[in-house]
Design an enzyme around this catalytic site. Structure first.
Site, short mmCIF file in Angstrom:
data_model
loop_
_atom_site.label_atom_id
_atom_site.label_comp_id
_atom_site.label_asym_id
_atom_site.label_seq_id
_atom_site.Cartn_x
_atom_site.Cartn_y
_atom_site.Cartn_z
N HIS C 70 31.69 93.87 83.45
CA HIS C 70 31.75 92.29 83.01
C HIS C 70 31.65 91.54 81.87
N ASP C 99 58.64 81.90 63.65
CA ASP C 99 58.50 82.58 64.46
C ASP C 99 57.17 83.30 63.81
N TRP C 135 27.03 95.60 77.37
CA TRP C 135 27.57 95.75 76.63
C TRP C 135 27.29 95.86 75.31
N SER C 162 44.27 96.70 68.19
CA SER C 162 44.80 95.21 68.19
C SER C 162 45.01 94.09 67.97
N SER C 163 43.07 94.02 67.52
CA SER C 163 43.18 93.30 67.03
C SER C 163 42.86 92.97 65.49
N HIS C 246 27.42 89.41 65.67
CA HIS C 246 26.73 88.47 65.26
C HIS C 246 28.50 88.04 64.81
N GLU C 248 31.93 88.09 65.56
CA GLU C 248 32.48 87.97 66.88
C GLU C 248 32.04 87.09 67.50
N TYR C 250 31.46 84.60 66.66
CA TYR C 250 32.15 83.29 65.82
C TYR C 250 33.87 83.24 66.39
N SER C 261 39.31 70.06 67.38
CA SER C 261 39.80 69.22 65.98
C SER C 261 41.64 68.85 66.22
N HIS C 295 19.45 88.95 63.89
CA HIS C 295 18.50 87.79 64.77
C HIS C 295 19.01 88.14 66.38
N HIS C 296 19.61 89.33 66.09
CA HIS C 296 19.49 90.05 67.50
C HIS C 296 18.28 91.34 67.94
N THR C 321 27.46 73.93 61.43
CA THR C 321 27.72 74.02 63.22
C THR C 321 28.09 71.98 63.19
N LYS C 324 30.30 70.02 61.48
CA LYS C 324 31.46 70.05 62.63
C LYS C 324 31.40 68.40 63.54
N ARG C 443 17.11 89.85 81.28
CA ARG C 443 17.73 90.25 81.85
C ARG C 443 18.03 91.11 82.11
C1 HEA Z 1 33.58 86.04 77.52
C2 HEA Z 1 32.09 85.94 77.67
C3 HEA Z 1 31.80 85.46 79.07
C4 HEA Z 1 32.54 84.74 80.29
C5 HEA Z 1 33.55 83.48 80.46
C6 HEA Z 1 31.51 84.76 81.44
C7 HEA Z 1 31.13 83.97 82.03
C8 HEA Z 1 30.73 84.24 83.42
N1 HEA Z 1 29.60 85.13 83.30
FE1 HEA Z 1 28.37 86.50 81.95
N2 HEA Z 1 27.99 87.37 80.33
C9 HEA Z 1 29.02 87.48 79.59
C10 HEA Z 1 30.18 87.17 78.85
C11 HEA Z 1 31.01 86.42 79.53
N3 HEA Z 1 30.09 85.64 80.62
C12 HEA Z 1 28.49 88.64 78.47
C13 HEA Z 1 28.26 88.89 77.13
C14 HEA Z 1 26.65 88.89 79.01
C15 HEA Z 1 25.93 90.34 78.61
C16 HEA Z 1 26.18 91.39 79.28
C17 HEA Z 1 25.06 92.40 79.25
O1 HEA Z 1 23.80 91.70 79.40
O2 HEA Z 1 25.09 93.72 78.64
C18 HEA Z 1 27.12 88.05 80.43
C19 HEA Z 1 26.09 88.07 81.89
C20 HEA Z 1 25.88 88.09 82.67
C21 HEA Z 1 25.13 87.66 83.65
C22 HEA Z 1 23.77 88.36 83.25
C23 HEA Z 1 23.73 89.77 83.98
C24 HEA Z 1 22.76 90.93 83.51
O3 HEA Z 1 21.98 89.86 82.27
O4 HEA Z 1 21.68 90.88 84.53
C25 HEA Z 1 25.53 86.77 84.25
C26 HEA Z 1 24.81 86.69 85.35
O5 HEA Z 1 24.71 85.68 85.46
C27 HEA Z 1 26.77 86.11 84.08
C28 HEA Z 1 27.53 85.43 85.04
C29 HEA Z 1 28.09 84.98 84.51
C30 HEA Z 1 29.14 83.83 85.63
C31 HEA Z 1 28.82 83.60 86.44
C32 HEA Z 1 30.47 83.37 84.57
C33 HEA Z 1 30.73 82.32 85.85
O6 HEA Z 1 31.56 81.74 84.54
C34 HEA Z 1 32.52 82.74 85.12
C35 HEA Z 1 33.20 81.55 85.77
C36 HEA Z 1 34.27 82.16 84.97
C37 HEA Z 1 35.11 81.26 84.12
C38 HEA Z 1 34.57 79.56 83.85
C39 HEA Z 1 36.02 81.55 84.05
C40 HEA Z 1 37.67 80.93 84.01
C41 HEA Z 1 38.25 81.97 83.02
C42 HEA Z 1 40.08 81.96 83.59
C43 HEA Z 1 40.34 81.83 84.66
C44 HEA Z 1 40.72 81.71 82.76
C45 HEA Z 1 41.88 80.51 81.91
C46 HEA Z 1 42.77 81.29 81.27
C47 HEA Z 1 43.61 80.51 80.09
C48 HEA Z 1 43.01 79.43 79.56
C49 HEA Z 1 44.67 81.61 79.33
N4 HEA Z 1 27.12 86.67 83.10
C1 HEA Z 2 30.19 81.78 70.82
C2 HEA Z 2 29.48 82.21 71.33
C3 HEA Z 2 28.17 82.39 69.80
C4 HEA Z 2 28.22 80.90 69.53
C5 HEA Z 2 28.65 80.39 68.82
C6 HEA Z 2 26.75 81.13 68.88
C7 HEA Z 2 25.72 80.31 68.01
C8 HEA Z 2 23.94 80.30 67.86
N1 HEA Z 2 23.24 81.38 67.98
FE1 HEA Z 2 23.72 82.79 69.72
N2 HEA Z 2 24.48 85.01 70.94
C9 HEA Z 2 25.70 84.55 71.58
C10 HEA Z 2 26.92 83.77 71.66
C11 HEA Z 2 26.54 83.68 70.61
N3 HEA Z 2 26.05 82.31 70.07
C12 HEA Z 2 25.82 85.97 72.19
C13 HEA Z 2 26.96 86.29 73.39
C14 HEA Z 2 24.16 86.26 72.68
C15 HEA Z 2 24.07 87.76 72.77
C16 HEA Z 2 24.24 88.81 72.68
C17 HEA Z 2 23.69 89.73 74.23
O1 HEA Z 2 22.80 90.03 73.62
O2 HEA Z 2 24.35 90.49 74.52
C18 HEA Z 2 24.20 85.14 71.70
C19 HEA Z 2 22.01 85.83 70.90
C20 HEA Z 2 21.32 84.67 70.10
C21 HEA Z 2 20.41 85.22 69.54
C22 HEA Z 2 19.74 86.39 69.80
C23 HEA Z 2 19.25 86.00 70.83
C24 HEA Z 2 17.73 87.48 71.53
O3 HEA Z 2 18.46 87.83 71.81
O4 HEA Z 2 16.55 87.42 71.55
C25 HEA Z 2 20.13 84.41 68.80
C26 HEA Z 2 19.12 84.33 67.71
O5 HEA Z 2 18.92 83.67 66.45
C27 HEA Z 2 21.27 83.36 68.29
C28 HEA Z 2 21.16 82.45 67.90
C29 HEA Z 2 22.23 81.47 67.47
C30 HEA Z 2 22.45 80.53 66.69
C31 HEA Z 2 21.83 79.91 65.41
C32 HEA Z 2 23.76 79.80 67.02
C33 HEA Z 2 24.45 78.11 66.26
O6 HEA Z 2 25.70 78.74 65.82
C34 HEA Z 2 24.25 77.26 66.48
C35 HEA Z 2 25.52 76.01 65.82
C36 HEA Z 2 24.87 75.09 66.89
C37 HEA Z 2 23.99 74.26 66.62
C38 HEA Z 2 22.47 74.03 66.12
C39 HEA Z 2 24.46 73.17 67.45
C40 HEA Z 2 25.11 71.76 66.51
C41 HEA Z 2 24.16 71.44 65.69
C42 HEA Z 2 24.25 69.20 65.77
C43 HEA Z 2 24.07 68.84 66.88
C44 HEA Z 2 23.47 69.39 64.13
C45 HEA Z 2 21.64 68.96 64.31
C46 HEA Z 2 21.05 70.21 65.08
C47 HEA Z 2 19.92 70.38 63.85
C48 HEA Z 2 19.39 70.58 62.90
C49 HEA Z 2 19.40 71.69 65.23
N4 HEA Z 2 21.76 83.62 70.01
CU CU Z 3 24.37 86.07 66.78
#
Ligand code: HEA
Ligand code: HEA
Ligand code: CU
Ligand code: CUA
Lengths: 293, 377, 518
Positions: C70, C99, C135, C162-163, C246, C248, C250, C261, C295-296, C321, C324, C443
């Site tokens: 997933h 293009d 993952w 690809s990327s 990480h 990734e 962003y 924007s 931080h992970h 952030t 923004k 989880r």
């Molecule tokens: C891109 C990232 C992404 C997205 C979109 C989602 C979407 C969803 N995920 Fe996610 N999920 C992950 C990334 C994502 N997840 C990751 C990284 C993990 C961790 C895995 C791990 O532990 O290893 C995770 C794990 C995870 C768990 C925890 C599993 C576990 O710990 O055992 C669960 C449980 O509820 C869950 C549920 C869902 C659900 C209900 C949605 C729903 O939001 C689904 C609803 C669907 C949508 C909102 C998408 C709609 C979009 C379209 C229809 C396409 C549109 C097309 C264009 C615009 C071109 N996910």
């Molecule tokens: C799009 C993807 C995305 C983004 C943008 C972020 C953004 C951030 N993430 Fe997240 N993160 C994930 C995707 C993402 N993360 C995923 C997929 C995981 C789990 C991976 C896995 O284990 O499977 C994860 C896990 C994860 C962890 C590890 C948790 C754990 O496993 O224990 C941490 C810990 O520091 C973290 C921190 C943050 C922080 C500080 C930001 C910051 O960038 C957020 C900054 C934004 C704001 C703070 C809000 C706006 C700001 C304001 C309104 C200003 C004023 C605010 C203050 C001064 C408080 N993230």
């Molecule tokens: Cu991170």
């Protein structure tokens, strides 16, 4: 052919990319089957590999033909430059992962293992090491094998030093070729390209010899703990890149002999030269961190 | 002006804070909303830190979106609002860079203090070594020469919905980790196969158990009681089924428990000198199999194709006894099949091998005595 | 040169062989959509199993495969390709180029994806099943798995190529193909965010490729990078993985920031507030994203200096952030707003993303992360930022540019219905997960203790609602492609930028002669 923006060349639809991808897919599938011991693996890899090589010929052939036909303007040239430059950057990052691993084990993990007496009481953590596992320790205790594990590390001042000299020289010769091309001195261009390619081949031969020596006489294999792992991973991928680079040099050599390239426009040449310099610089990193210190 | 403003912010924080504090109490009956009640000083500090940052971010969130939703409400075209044209102001940009920064610093300071405290394992009065296995924990009391395994004790039938689920469903084990209260206890953690993580929420400690490396942490429990936790790092198929139960007792009770464990060890040694009957071996073997082997090789011995081999009809389980014993006692490096000689007693090993050879559809016919196992150690 | 003069293949080979950025963009989007559906169906398997305590539908091993695949499908198959698709469509149009810079390479970047995805899907059907190590593919668990893991590794390699090629193309296009007068600080923000994202990709994806290569050799060729017995360290993999991982995250969200924007100024009828600070903030986020990876890994037992450094660095990301978010709000402030579907999605993106952002900040604090780590609180965090940031951002983009792509207006009514159902669905899914996480639900578990039951039930209802609402989206796009009210060139009253100066639908080569930008 279609152009726009004052002559930016936009190619017609092309079949090469899809076929290339199919080739890669078949190769990958074959590879997976192979390492898991399924019979058709090697055959698939062969077929896939053949497709890839064939498409490379056709695709690059087309690009070369287009280039020689003079339909690439300066802007297209710039796109190629940017493309090649950033591609090399991504390659640098690929090597960074392995250098990072080397750095991490040398600075952190081996030392930590040496400090965990609860699990590895006899391990002293000197580099190079095959680790604290039972096999490695047995070899140390028996004192039968030279060096710090069941293997001897690779010294820096034999073949590696010679290879360093070779690559550095080849960097200079490819630059000489470039000067010759800019002056439109064809004979000199071909001469220096031939020397450069030759140096590439010599480098590879020496490395092959070194591997054989390591594997059979020093017992330095990929399974020789982290030292063996990092050694082969870094030198192996570098060697692969030198192989690619050498093939590219030879292509450029052949093209030079055919009279390709113009003194003021010869990106094909430059791209390969950049790549070669990149391979050269990576080698310096290897020489210092893998062999020397 | 400024002071009233600050006062207002302060009272808002307090209001929200009390609200949040009340929430868990109010609905705890059904919904678990927040951290479980902390049981150590560190856990209380962590809880306070958590509450503090939660409050701060909620306030920020509300402030930002109050502005946005006000604007959405007031500055809409349908209300005839005309667009202004400003699009730059270095002053505000600087302000909203600096203020968040200051807020962050104010969060970082207490966090650093707590973190340093958590890290300090010096002055501990007792050490327990924890080893993670797929999928059980081993506890070794380094100062008392006690060592045992702790495995999930929830019956399969409950998991498979054939029986009503008990109160501590999935959070119960056969052997508790018994610890004295009021003592600084140091844990050293490692793992045998893959990475696990030892976590008990109420003690607020969680650390990875990494094969080949040692991690440390400590706790000092206030009150006697049962504290439950789970493995918190994905470790394969039964990651969800390797709970942790800490039983905190008074020092007196702890001492009693220690001597009880010593007696048990003596009787286990006696078992391995005794000659067992086939029925006894089969009965004991079934028990051991269900506890230690079934997770991978399946209740019927069918295994999981491609991942875990079947025992039924297995060449090893029906072939020479020596190979069978070797596989079970020493495991197979690089696979999930672990070495059981350190985990099971001679009697249990003999029993489980006998059971595999004569149960689960196999009919090797021979039996193994504990003495045979002992000879191979 | 006239359109009719050159022949273009039709039928299947048009798509297989195309070198046109719009065709390729379309293929990326369709591919992403298909992957989103596959990933969403897998999330429904997860949610259905978690509907109530006990094992009902799938065995734990398969559950782990679903979680892993997933995530891989969603991250690498859905979000990343979807944004590359948008880049393909919009960047040349926004900067006044005919293009992409390297059209044949562009086609290859796309056509690497279907085979890669096929490898990943095949893995589910081989002996031993698909990857089940999460993952994040942490060894030693990922070394134990069957050949499904090898399929995954090769998938990663192909997706990586690809990327990388896609990013190279985007960089070359942006740096080399701008119309005269379009200097860097005049570029639309979507273009800027993509430029920076492309750098992130180039610097991080090869590192990931390196990491899985070491995994592969540890699995099959006797190396011991991640094995203590050989002097290696399982944690080494985690460092390398998160050095990629990480940035990734962003990569997943910066292009969405770009979209927002573009859209907010359009519907606020007011220029973007703080253009240059937006650019610098994006760059700052990108820079910081390379020094926060651990931080992970707070619980792996790093030396104290590491724990502190990564905590402070991570917290810092909140500053740019925040800039923004504040800029977006300031753009709306004093505007003259209307709320067509793209604007609704844009506002929702800001809102839900920030919610995930602030929980991210909570996770950043090491001592409390010990409690949050590997619980559903983290799952809630990242779904809020990813689904609430990237996915809603994608919907914003699709609604915003769909009339330009197809030449038809979509139906506002259906769009708004889709919006509200999606919003309810995803919030119902992920909001309760904060609570189960805080209360201690780990989880990646197929079954859980009784006190988590209620919230998991809600979550499952929410997930089904969220996923099935996407049928509406599919219907809407389908209808709009097929027909509908003719869209004007400018489409939106407040829209500015080169893409709105050309006809809707945009011609095959948008700018045969470069436009002049003042
Ligand atoms: C891109 C990232 C992404 C997205 C979109 C989602 C979407 C969803 N995920 Fe996610 N999920 C992950 C990334 C994502 N997840 C990751 C990284 C993990 C961790 C895995 C791990 O532990 O290893 C995770 C794990 C995870 C768990 C925890 C599993 C576990 O710990 O055992 C669960 C449980 O509820 C869950 C549920 C869902 C659900 C209900 C949605 C729903 O939001 C689904 C609803 C669907 C949508 C909102 C998408 C709609 C979009 C379209 C229809 C396409 C549109 C097309 C264009 C615009 C071109 N996910
Ligand atoms: C799009 C993807 C995305 C983004 C943008 C972020 C953004 C951030 N993430 Fe997240 N993160 C994930 C995707 C993402 N993360 C995923 C997929 C995981 C789990 C991976 C896995 O284990 O499977 C994860 C896990 C994860 C962890 C590890 C948790 C754990 O496993 O224990 C941490 C810990 O520091 C973290 C921190 C943050 C922080 C500080 C930001 C910051 O960038 C957020 C900054 C934004 C704001 C703070 C809000 C706006 C700001 C304001 C309104 C200003 C004023 C605010 C203050 C001064 C408080 N993230
Ligand atoms: Cu991170
Ligand atoms: Cu042990 Cu998870």
């Amino acid at each position: 052919m279609s152009t726009a923006n004052g002559g930016y060349y936009l190619p017609e639809p092309s079949p090469w990319p899809v076929i290339m991808s199919s080739g890669l897919f078949i190769t990958a599938l074959g590879f997976i089957l192979q390492i898991n011991g399924y019979a058709p693996g090697p055959w698939l890899m062969l077929v896939g590999g053949a497709i890839i090589v064939y498409i490379m010929f056709r695709w690059f052939g087309q690009v070369i033909a287009e280039s020689e036909a003079g339909i690439y303007n300066d802007q297209v040239d710039m796109s190629f430059r940017l493309g090649m430059g950033w591609f090399i950057f991504s390659e640098v990052m690929f090597f960074a992962a392995f250098f990072g691993a080397l750095f991490y084990v040398r600075v952190f993990s081996v030392e930590w293992l040496a400090a965990t007496d609860m699990l590895w009481p006899e391990f002293d953590g000197l580099w190079p090491t095959a680790g604290p596992g039972p096999d490695a320790l047995k070899a140390i205790a028996a004192g039968t094998e030279p060096g710090p594990g069941q293997f001897s590390p690779m010294g820096a001042w034999g073949i590696p030093a010679i290879n360093t000299a070779i690559l550095l020289t080849s960097g200079a010769t490819v630059t000489a070729a470039h000067w010759a091309l800019k002056k439109d001195n064809r004979g000199s261009l071909v001469f220096w390209m031939a020397i450069t390619s030759l140096l590439g081949i010599v480098f590879l031969s020496l490395q092959a010899y070194e591997y054989a020596h390591a594997w059979t006489e020093l017992d330095l294999t990929m399974s020789a703990g982290v030292y063996g792992a990092t050694f082969y991973m870094l030198t192996g991928f570098h060697g692969f890149h030198v192989t690619m680079g050498t093939i590219m040099l030879i292509v450029i050599l052949v093209r030079s002999m055919k009279g390709h390239f113009k003194p003021d426009q010869h990106f094909g040449f430059e791209g390969v030269a950049w790549y070669w310099h990149f391979v050269d610089v990576v080698w310096l990193g290897l020489f210092i961190f893998v062999y020397w210190f | 002006m400024l002071t009233t403003c600050l006062k207002r912010i302060k009272s808002t924080i307090q209001f929200l804070g009390t609200g949040l504090m009340l929430l868990p109490g109010m609905v705890l009956a059904e919904y678990a909303l927040n951290f479980q009640a902390p049981a150590t000083e560190i856990a209380r500090e962590v809880f306070e830190l958590h509450s503090l940052i939660l409050k701060i971010v909620i306030v920020i969130f509300i402030a930002v979106f109050a502005v946005m939703f006000y604007s959405i409400f007031a500055h809409r075209k349908s209300r005839g609002h005309k667009a202004a044209n400003f699009h730059e102001s270095t002053t505000v940009e600087v302000i909203w860079t600096i203020i968040p920064f200051i807020i962050l610093v104010s969060m970082a300071i207490p966090s650093t203090a707590t973190l340093l405290k958590m890290d300090n394992t010096s002055g501990s009065e007792m050490t327990v070594k924890i080893v993670g296995y797929q999928w059980k924990w081993q506890y070794e009391y380094l100062d008392h020469d006690i060592s045992f395994f702790s495995t999930l004790s929830t019956p399969r039938a409950q998991i498979e919905n054939k029986e009503k689920k008990g109160e501590n469903y999935l959070l119960e084990v056969d052997n508790h980790l018994v610890l004295p209260v009021g003592k600084k206890i140091r844990f050293v953690l490692t793992a045998n196969d893959v990475i696990h993580a030892w976590w008990v929420p109420q003690l607020a400690i969680k650390k990875d158990a990494i094969p080949g490396y040692i991690n440390e942490m400590w706790t000092k429990i206030d009150e006697p009681g049962i504290y439950r936790g789970q493995c918190a790092e994905l470790c394969g198929k039964d990651h969800g089924f390797m709970p942790i139960v800490v039983e905190a007792v008074s020092q007196e009770d702890f001492n009693k428990w220690v001597s009880l464990q010593k007696d048990k060890a003596v009787s286990a040694a006696a078992d391995s000198n005794k000659v067992w009957t086939k029925t006894a071996l089969m009965k004991q073997g079934k028990k051991v199999y269900e506890k230690s082997c079934q997770a991978c090789h399946g209740a019927t011995g069918a295994g999981v194709p491609g991942a875990f081999p079947a025992i039924t009809g297995s060449k090893i389980a029906t072939g020479p006894v020596k190979d069978h014993l070797d596989m079970v006692m020493n495991g197979k490096a690089g696979t999930a099949m672990q070495a059981f000689k350190g985990q099971l007693s001679d009697a249990d090993l003999a029993a489980v091998v006998t059971f595999e050879r004569n149960g689960l559809g196999n009919k090797a016919g021979d039996i193994i005595q504990p003495s045979q196992v002992k000879a191979l150690r | 040169m006239s359109e009719a003069a050159h022949h273009r293949p039709t039928g299947l080979s048009r798509w297989l062989f195309t070198t046109n950025h719009k065709d390729i963009g379309t293929m990326y989007l369709i591919f992403a959509f298909m992957m989103a559906i596959i990933g969403a169906l897998m999330s429904l398997v997860i949610r259905a199993e978690l509907f109530e305590p006990g094992l009902q539908l799938v065995d734990p091993n398969f559950f782990n495969q679903m979680t892993t695949v997933h995530a891989l499908v969603m991250v690498f198959g859905f979000i990343m390709p979807a944004f590359v698709g948008l880049a393909n469509w919009m960047i040349p149009m926004m900067i006044g180029a005919p293009d992409m810079a390297l059209p044949r390479l562009n086609n290859w970047s796309f056509w690497l994806l279907p085979p890669a995805a096929t490898l990943l899907i095949i893995s589910l059907f081989v002996p031993g099943g698909g990857p089940a190590a999460g993952w994040t593919l942490y060894p030693p668990l990922s070394i134990q798995g069957g050949m499904g893991m090898d399929f995954t590794i090769l998938t990663v390699h192909m997706l990586g190529i690809s990327s990388i090629l896609g990013s190279i193309n985007i960089i070359a296009t942006i740096l080399n193909m701008r119309a005269p007068g379009m200097n860097l600080m005049k570029m639309p923000l979507f273009v800027w965010t993509w430029l920076i994202t492309a750098f992130l990709l180039l610097a991080s994806i090869p590192v990931f490729a390196g990491a899985v290569t070491m995994l592969l050799t540890d699995r099959h060729f006797g190396t011991q990078f991640f094995d203590a017995a050989g002097g290696g360290d399982p944690v080494l993999f985690q460092h390398i993985f998160w050095f990629f991982g990480h940035p990734e995250v962003y990569i997943l969200v910066l292009p969405a920031f770009g979209v927002i924007s573009q859209v907010i100024p359009t519907f606020a009828r007011k220029p973007l507030f703080g253009y240059s600070s937006m650019v610098f903030a994006t760059a700052a986020i990108a820079f910081l994203s390379f020094i926060v990876w651990a931080h992970h890994m707070y619980t792996v037992g790093m030396p104290m200096a590491g724990e502190l450094f990564f905590m402070y660095a991570t917290m810092l990301i909140a500053v740019p952030t925040g800039v923004k978010v504040f800029n977006w709000v300031a753009t709306m402030w004093q505007g003259s707003m209307t709320f067509e579907t793209p604007m609704l999605f844009a506002i929702a993106t800001v809102f839900t993303f920030t919610m995930g952002g602030v929980t991210g900040l909570m996770l950043a604090l090491t001592p409390v992360d010990f409690q949050y780590h590997d619980t559903y609180f983290v799952v809630a965090h990242f779904h809020y930022v990813i689904v609430g940031g990237s996915v809603l951002g994608l919907f914003t983009a699709v609604y915003y540019w769909l009339p330009k792509w197809t030449g038809h207006m979509y139906s506002e009514g259906i769009g708004k219905l889709h919006f509200w159902l999606t919003m309810i669905g995803i919030n119902l899914t992920f909001f309760p997960q904060h609570f189960s996480g805080l209360a201690g639900m780990p989880r990646r578990i197929p079954d859980y203790a009784l006190q988590f039951a209620e919230f998991n039930m809600w979550s499952t209802y929410g997930a089904f609602l969220a996923v099935f609402s996407q049928l509406i989206f599919f219907y809407l796009v389908w209808k709009t492609v097929k027909g509908g009210t003719k869209a004007t060139d400018q489409v939106w009253e407040g829209a500015e930028g080169l893409e709105w100066t050309v006809p809707s639908p945009a011609p095959y080569h948008t700018f045969e002669t470069p436009p002049k930008v003042s």
